[in-house]
Scaffold this motif. Structure first.
Motif, mmCIF file in Angstrom:
data_model
loop_
_atom_site.group_PDB
_atom_site.id
_atom_site.type_symbol
_atom_site.label_atom_id
_atom_site.label_comp_id
_atom_site.label_asym_id
_atom_site.label_seq_id
_atom_site.Cartn_x
_atom_site.Cartn_y
_atom_site.Cartn_z
ATOM 1 N N ILE A 14 -5.197 4.288 -4.693
ATOM 2 C CA ILE A 14 -6.313 5.216 -4.635
ATOM 3 C C ILE A 14 -5.936 6.342 -3.690
ATOM 4 N N ALA A 15 -6.165 7.560 -4.115
ATOM 5 C CA ALA A 15 -5.886 8.702 -3.244
ATOM 6 C C ALA A 15 -7.089 8.946 -2.331
ATOM 7 N N ASN A 16 -6.949 9.894 -1.419
ATOM 8 C CA ASN A 16 -8.038 10.207 -0.500
ATOM 9 C C ASN A 16 -9.140 11.013 -1.179
ATOM 10 N N GLY A 17 -10.278 11.088 -0.502
ATOM 11 C CA GLY A 17 -11.361 11.953 -0.953
ATOM 12 C C GLY A 17 -12.232 11.369 -2.058
ATOM 13 N N CYS A 18 -12.019 10.079 -2.386
ATOM 14 C CA CYS A 18 -12.813 9.472 -3.461
ATOM 15 C C CYS A 18 -14.078 8.833 -2.901
ATOM 16 N N GLN A 19 -15.065 8.699 -3.775
ATOM 17 C CA GLN A 19 -16.274 7.946 -3.435
ATOM 18 C C GLN A 19 -16.468 6.923 -4.540
ATOM 19 N N SER B 42 -8.323 16.441 2.014
ATOM 20 C CA SER B 42 -9.436 15.576 1.647
ATOM 21 C C SER B 42 -9.624 14.547 2.750
ATOM 22 N N CYS B 43 -10.858 14.112 2.937
ATOM 23 C CA CYS B 43 -11.105 13.058 3.916
ATOM 24 C C CYS B 43 -10.680 11.726 3.297
ATOM 25 N N PRO B 44 -10.688 10.642 4.075
ATOM 26 C CA PRO B 44 -10.368 9.343 3.484
ATOM 27 C C PRO B 44 -11.346 8.966 2.367
ATOM 28 N N THR B 45 -11.078 7.868 1.710
ATOM 29 C CA THR B 45 -11.927 7.444 0.599
ATOM 30 C C THR B 45 -13.019 6.494 1.082
ATOM 31 N N LEU B 46 -14.223 6.718 0.536
ATOM 32 C CA LEU B 46 -15.364 5.879 0.911
ATOM 33 C C LEU B 46 -15.612 4.843 -0.186
ATOM 34 N N TYR B 47 -15.490 3.580 0.196
ATOM 35 C CA TYR B 47 -15.835 2.482 -0.706
ATOM 36 C C TYR B 47 -17.236 2.056 -0.321
ATOM 37 N N LYS B 48 -18.195 2.336 -1.195
ATOM 38 C CA LYS B 48 -19.565 2.012 -0.828
ATOM 39 C C LYS B 48 -19.824 0.533 -1.062
#
Lengths: 371, 384
Positions: free
Chosen positions: A294-299, A278-284
């Motif tokens: 928080i694990a990776n791949g989250c939006q 999974s790519c890193p997590t994006l905090y919009k």
């Protein structure tokens, strides 16, 4: 080091993790967003230099098989070996493996093949960090027949229920085992981790089967408390026994604290798990996150407070996730509010906007549920 | 049916001197990117996802880390039987003695024996320092259909920027009729992406001729492509639409990282059908403390955030301590930003420890500040 075989036992009958257990054994259950429970004990083995490991599974082996075959646990890919030995369901729909001793007996030839001098049997429903080579050293020096790992625990009236409490004398020998029925507030809890010579192990398995087909390893060990030299070795530091949904929830919440997390998992004691790429997590912009892991791949567009968020979870704007454990691949839609919830994998929460449990009784959302 | 055998060759030997301290001990393709990746992961993952099984990585400058990293074929799933990632560094040869790679064409020329041995029908030439996702299988199909000797991937760039690129001038069928390296007055806006497919037999012949030519710079753009055009061989442009970025400077590396924060940049790393693979770090999940504030960020596992992060990318093992403020910045692996420190428009290199309270970078600076150990050492001296 003499040749040691690691045996990862399946969960005893007192383990009931409401909801989660319907889909996989506790060993394969996702924890802390990116691990499975089994990763901690398997990493204990490999970090301690144990190269041969047998993993026993009662039934439903799919998720464990998938996970273990895709994780190296840093074993040498030629010399090291993790073998899965699982039970099945026979024609009359009875589980073949009711107790661990039956499983050991059935697969004894695969244990013999490794020709180990010692076996270390560890549980799959516990999380703790333990260097097993230190435990083995102690066992050999102490001239014990069996050495049992234990923890001096508080809250034994609420946790570790139905596990074993130990009476330990001044010579660090165990004089008696008692079932923990929650009567005492503190005590010495067995971590269901045993070290013994292969010879002793085989003797115990034989004796247990002759006594009763319902006898487990812990039963026969406790029977031998008088006849054999059973030593106690104290474990210090974090320990969790995941025997209920509440205990599962609490384990997530305890380990997610930075200090505990880095104590349990660090460069000197890595915990290996399957990569998901999974790519890193994006905090919009607009996301609010605090006190969480928080694990990776989250939006994440919404709010996350004091929670554990698994891989590839999507949390839309206006959603508020508080004091909750969200397993991987979950979708939480706009304006959904979660409080004290355990949300199983692949579920989609859209229509129900308010889900509230309590710390003692977290609400559980089923795997793959669409609500 | 025999599959068309295309062998990929990734040119990864350049020094990348415009990345300054970042490439002092590490070759550019091995520089970290986007939280958990290294730049070369993009080319290697594209190869794996395009069903290419054999990849040569041509290394030269500071290659220890790059070589050992690339050699672990299984990272990208390139460990099938008969395939793999082959690290090709300059070597001593029987006929010519020890020779370094002198130019991109020479690097391939010196490995013709490898391509012979792999029985290549086509050779895909790639750069190890571009960020993009591309299906090379589709490009090969276009190459075969056009019956071309070489196909060059091109991307439309704004006309005013065209003079920074190698520009392809094409006819109405996208056949390349002229190639101009950084033209002052560009005639088209089709820039070469540094991605070429060659039919191997012809390439082999031209590389051998080029090697004999003492006047040649042994470069694909300067020598090989012009030779193909001169001899009227069929050179086809392959139009690529999507995200593509050369990350050769601190500013462009920073920009490419910032693009990950935008939902419309065209670079989607979340797509499960085209994952970018990388070395699996056995790190903890990312730990966001109770006092942390995060507003638009791309953060990876192993990072610990207790301070404030705005419009930034945080790499593996980085730690942002309480009351620290990180804005419009790229914080690379294992960096520690001390309490109360303030970083704005910075790119902080691996392993740098920013002392408590230090203020670096400016909000409206024209350039991005590269914060390296060397820079901090200098700052320390001027304080004394």
């Amino acid at each position: 080091m003499s040749k040691v075989l690691g045996i990862l036992n399946f969960e005893p009958s007192y383990v009931h993790v409401r909801g989660l257990e319907e889909f996989r054994p506790i060993s394969a259950t996702s924890i802390l967003g990116r691990y499975r429970v089994i990763d901690f004990m398997l990493s204990n083995f490999t970090n301690s230099g144990v190269e041969a490991i047998k993993v026993f599974i009662k039934n439903r082996p799919r998720s464990t098989v998938e996970h273990i075959t895709h994780t190296s646990y840093n074993l040498n890919s030629k010399r090291g070996k993790i073998q899965l030995l699982h039970g099945d369901v026979d024609y009359s729909n009875n589980e073949i493996f009711n107790v661990d001793v039956q499983a050991f007996k059935t697969y004894m030839q695969f244990i013999d093949v490794e020709n180990p001098s010692y076996v270390i049997i560890a549980p799959s429903h516990f999380i703790f960090k333990q260097d097993f080579s230190e435990l083995l050293d102690y066992h050999c020096k102490s001239k014990n027949d069996i050495t049992v790992l234990y923890q001096n625990a508080k809250n034994t009236d609420k946790e570790y229920l139905m596990g074993d409490l130990l009476s330990i004398d001044d010579n660090k020998r165990i004089t008696a085992f008692h079932k923990n029925r929650g009567k005492y507030k503190s005590g010495n809890v067995s971590l269901e981790t045993y070290v013994m010579s292969t010879l002793t192990f085989k003797q115990l398995v034989e004796e247990a089967t002759m006594t009763s087909s319902l006898y487990s390893l812990s039963d026969i060990v406790s029977d031998c408390a008088r006849a054999m030299k059973i030593g106690a070795y104290q474990h210090r530091g974090f320990c969790a026994c995941i025997s209920t949904l509440n205990a599962y929830y609490e384990a997530n919440m305890q380990i997610k604290k930075e200090k505990e997390l880095l104590n349990l998992i660090n460069d000197d004691w890595p915990i290996y798990t399957m990569t998901n790429d999974s790519c890193p997590t994006l905090y919009k912009s607009g996301a609010k996150v605090s006190g969480s892991i928080i694990a990776n791949g989250c939006q994440i567009e919404g709010t996350v407070i004091n929670s554990v968020i698994g891989r590839n979870v999507i949390i839309k704007e206006g959603a508020v996730v508080k004091d909750s454990v969200i397993l991987p691949d979950t979708f939480i839609d706009k304006n959904v509010k979660l409080d004290y919830a355990v949300v199983d994998r692949l579920s989609i929460i859209t229509h129900i906007k308010d889900l509230k449990g309590t710390r003692e009784e977290p609400i559980y959302i089923k795997r793959g549920d669409r609500i | 049916m025999k599959k068309n055998n295309m062998v990929a060759m990734i040119l990864a030997g350049g020094r990348g001197s415009r990345l300054f301290d970042l490439t002092k001990k590490v070759a550019k393709p091995a520089v970290h990117f986007g939280g958990k990746y290294r730049i070369i992961d993009f080319a290697l993952s594209n190869c794996a996802n395009s069903h290419i099984s054999t990849v040569g990585v041509l290394v030269q400058y500071e290659s220890i880390l790059l070589s050992s990293y690339s050699a672990r074929s299984s990272t990208w799933g390139l460990d099938s039987n008969g395939g793999g990632v082959y690290v090709l560094s300059p070597r001593e040869k029987d006929e010519t003695g020890l020779g370094l790679y002198n130019g991109t064409a020479d690097a391939i020329y010196q490995n013709l024996d490898f391509l012979d041995q792999e029985d290549a029908d086509y050779v895909l030439i790639l750069s190890g320092d571009h960020i993009y996702k591309m299906d090379y299988e589709k490009m090969l199909k276009a190459h075969i259909e056009a019956n071309a000797e070489a196909t060059i991937a091109v991307i439309e760039v704004p006309k005013k920027e065209a003079s920074r690129f190698g520009i392809m001038n094409t006819d109405k069928n996208d056949r390349i009729i002229e190639f101009e390296e950084k033209p002052k007055e560009p005639k088209s806006n089709l820039a070469s992406m540094g991605v070429y497919i060659f039919s191997y037999k012809t390439l082999r012949k031209y590389l051998k001729e080029d090697a004999k030519n003492t006047d040649s710079a042994h470069d694909f753009g300067k020598n090989l492509i012009p030779a193909y055009i001169r001899d009227n061989l069929k050179l086809q442009a392959y139009r690529f639409k999507g995200y593509w970025k050369d990350v050769g400077t601190i500013d462009s590396l920073w920009e490419a990282n910032m693009d990950l924060l935008k939902s419309n940049s065209g670079l989607d790393l979340f797509d499960p059908e085209w994952k970018i693979y990388t070395d699996d770090a056995s790190a903890t999940p990312q730990c966001i403390g109770s006092k942390a504030k995060i507003d638009s960020a791309f953060i990876t596992q192993g990072a610990i955030v207790n301070g404030e992060v705005k419009q930034s990318v945080i790499f593996s093992g980085a730690e942002i301590q309480e009351t620290a403020k990180v804005t419009d910045s790229v914080i690379m692996n294992n960096v520690v930003v001390g309490k109360g420190a303030k970083l704005t428009r910075c790119l902080v290199a691996d392993d740098v420890k920013i002392p408590d309270g230090m203020v670096l970078g400016k909000k409206n600076s024209s350039d991005i500040l590269l914060v390296s150990k060397a820079l901090l050492a200098k700052a320390g001296e001027s304080h004394e």
